[in-house]
Design a protein around this motif. Structure first.
Motif, mmCIF file in Angstrom:
data_model
loop_
_atom_site.group_PDB
_atom_site.id
_atom_site.type_symbol
_atom_site.label_atom_id
_atom_site.label_comp_id
_atom_site.label_asym_id
_atom_site.label_seq_id
_atom_site.Cartn_x
_atom_site.Cartn_y
_atom_site.Cartn_z
ATOM 1 N N GLN A 267 48.390 44.521 48.889
ATOM 2 C CA GLN A 267 49.617 43.776 49.096
ATOM 3 C C GLN A 267 49.291 42.324 49.457
ATOM 4 N N PRO A 268 50.266 41.413 49.311
ATOM 5 C CA PRO A 268 49.999 40.003 49.572
ATOM 6 C C PRO A 268 49.390 39.754 50.956
ATOM 7 N N GLU A 269 48.371 38.898 50.999
ATOM 8 C CA GLU A 269 47.675 38.475 52.210
ATOM 9 C C GLU A 269 46.895 39.604 52.874
ATOM 10 N N SER A 270 46.575 40.632 52.129
ATOM 11 C CA SER A 270 45.739 41.707 52.664
ATOM 12 C C SER A 270 44.275 41.430 52.349
ATOM 13 N N ALA A 271 43.384 42.135 53.043
ATOM 14 C CA ALA A 271 41.955 41.988 52.770
ATOM 15 C C ALA A 271 41.603 42.396 51.334
ATOM 16 N N PRO A 272 42.128 43.520 50.805
ATOM 17 C CA PRO A 272 41.823 43.862 49.412
ATOM 18 C C PRO A 272 42.334 42.833 48.412
ATOM 19 N N GLU A 273 43.530 42.264 48.658
ATOM 20 C CA GLU A 273 43.997 41.231 47.738
ATOM 21 C C GLU A 273 43.057 40.026 47.766
ATOM 22 N N SER A 274 42.639 39.628 48.963
ATOM 23 C CA SER A 274 41.701 38.512 49.079
ATOM 24 C C SER A 274 40.418 38.798 48.305
ATOM 25 N N PHE A 275 39.921 40.022 48.403
ATOM 26 C CA PHE A 275 38.709 40.420 47.692
ATOM 27 C C PHE A 275 38.911 40.293 46.175
ATOM 28 N N LEU A 276 40.044 40.779 45.684
ATOM 29 C CA LEU A 276 40.317 40.712 44.243
ATOM 30 C C LEU A 276 40.463 39.269 43.766
ATOM 31 N N LEU A 277 41.100 38.433 44.572
ATOM 32 C CA LEU A 277 41.226 37.020 44.207
ATOM 33 C C LEU A 277 39.859 36.349 44.155
ATOM 34 N N GLU A 278 38.975 36.734 45.066
ATOM 35 C CA GLU A 278 37.639 36.151 45.061
ATOM 36 C C GLU A 278 36.835 36.599 43.841
ATOM 37 N N LEU A 279 37.130 37.785 43.332
ATOM 38 C CA LEU A 279 36.482 38.222 42.085
ATOM 39 C C LEU A 279 36.987 37.415 40.890
ATOM 40 N N GLY A 280 38.163 36.800 41.040
ATOM 41 C CA GLY A 280 38.696 35.980 39.954
ATOM 42 C C GLY A 280 40.044 36.421 39.430
ATOM 43 N N PHE A 281 40.582 37.525 39.968
ATOM 44 C CA PHE A 281 41.874 38.011 39.502
ATOM 45 C C PHE A 281 43.008 37.139 40.040
ATOM 46 N N ALA A 282 44.163 37.268 39.404
ATOM 47 C CA ALA A 282 45.353 36.530 39.820
ATOM 48 C C ALA A 282 46.214 37.410 40.731
ATOM 49 N N PRO A 283 47.054 36.800 41.564
ATOM 50 C CA PRO A 283 47.973 37.600 42.393
ATOM 51 C C PRO A 283 48.880 38.459 41.520
ATOM 52 N N ASN A 284 49.194 39.649 42.006
ATOM 53 C CA ASN A 284 50.029 40.579 41.254
ATOM 54 C C ASN A 284 51.473 40.481 41.744
#
Length: 354
Positions: free
Chosen positions: A239-256
């Protein structure tokens, strides 16, 4: 939202960013007799930046750190504070027993040799065990409110009677604050700001390389969900501003954009199943679930209506790595060491699903 605390060096006020990582619950068990006094913390040489005494502010009051500490108790239940200390080269005199869940990537940093207090889900923090460790600083960065039914507010006064307490400005809310901000606070309090900056720089360089090597992630959305079995069910974690979202963004993915409904609730009901869809669906399986339960989920008609599943853009993460590590834990509760380790293990799975 502004996130800051004031470290007052004598009469000088310096505003420093603060951090909090999702914590799970409170702790129980442990007495002065059951938790032996550890050896003095291993501390790198001071960098000469921090001027003591330092006033450590919190939402519930302040404490004064008179001198550079040598015995640091890390009391956050999920042990994120202990990981950050180890990343700085600091060995705490006490940590949560939940650090054992990070053993695959923290053993090399001496985690197995730490003195721990027993953590039990739904219990309480054993304040007596903290006192028995004889700390001259208690670290609680990463402990934000209510996520596991435990608030630091209920313990702050007791802890502050034992030793100065380093916490964060958002500890009274459930806002997730990145570990990068927590480690900056630790660096300031321990006179290791350069070491803290180096950890952040190394992390950023590592993930910049990941993005350069995986341009196919750019612009695509991803969901991180975990199946816990029929009791707890399917949970949405990115979910937005969660640790997993941050991890996915750092991999290069876009916000869902489909993640919005899960800001208030993590449980994935049948009605919300379509909202977990993304260009890539990453599904982790908890060790609490059985093979039969998991297969029932992934083979169900409703689950297979997801476009990511029907088109094969679906990565399945096993409960444990071959060396016994927990990737799910490293992403949801890990810091710089855990995130780097998780990326190494998950990248082949995710790359194959894009």
């Amino acid at each position: 939202m502004s996130r800051s605390r004031a470290l007052r060096h004598g009469s000088t006020v310096a505003a420093v960013a603060l951090a909090a990582i999702i914590v799970l619950t409170s702790c129980s068990g442990g007495t002065p007799d059951s938790v032996p006094v550890g050896l003095p913390a291993s501390m790198p040489p001071a960098e000469g930046h921090t001027q003591y005494p330092v006033t450590l502010e919190s939402p519930w009051g302040s404490t004064i750190l008179e001198h550079r500490p040598t015995r640091i108790a890390a009391v956050v239940p999920n042990a994120i504070d202990a990981e950050l200390l180890l990343a700085l080269g600091v060995t705490p005199v006490l940590a949560s027993s939940m650090i054992s869940d990070s053993s695959a990537y923290l053993d090399a940093y001496g985690a197995t040799d730490l003195t721990t207090y027993p953590f039990t889900v739904g219990g309480s923090l054993p304040v007596e065990a903290v006192a028995a460790s004889e700390p001259d600083l208690i670290v609680t960065v990463g402990w934000n409110a209510g996520l596991g039914g435990a608030d630091l507010a209920g313990y702050y006064n007791q802890l502050s009677e034992i030793a100065p307490v380093l916490t964060n400005a958002e500890a009274s809310s459930s806002v997730m604050i990145p570990w990068q901000e927590s480690i900056v606070d630790l660096g300031e309090a321990l006179d290791l700001p350069g070491a803290a900056a180096a950890v952040i720089d190394e992390h950023e360089a590592r993930f910049e390389t990941v993005r350069e090597q995986n341009p196919q992630f750019a612009g695509r959305t991803a969901t991180w969900a975990i199946w816990y079995g029929t009791g707890t069910g399917l949970q949405y974690f990115s979910q937005p501003e969660s640790a997993p979202e941050s991890f996915l963004l750092e991999l290069g993915f876009a916000p869902n954009p489909l993640a919005k409904p899960f800001e208030a609730v993590r449980q994935v009901s049948d009605e919300l199943m379509s909202s977990i869809d993304a260009d890539v669906l990453i599904l982790g399986r908890s060790s609490a679930s059985s093979d039969a339960e998991y297969q029932q989920l992934v083979e169900s008609p409703l689950f297979n209506t997801l476009q990511s599943v029907s088109t094969g853009h679906f990565a399945q993460v096993p409960p444990l790595t071959p060396d016994g590590g927990d990737v799910l834990w490293a992403v949801t509760s890990g810091g710089p060491i855990g995130n780097a380790w998780a990326a190494d293990h998950i990248l082949p799975l995710v790359s194959a699903a894009v």
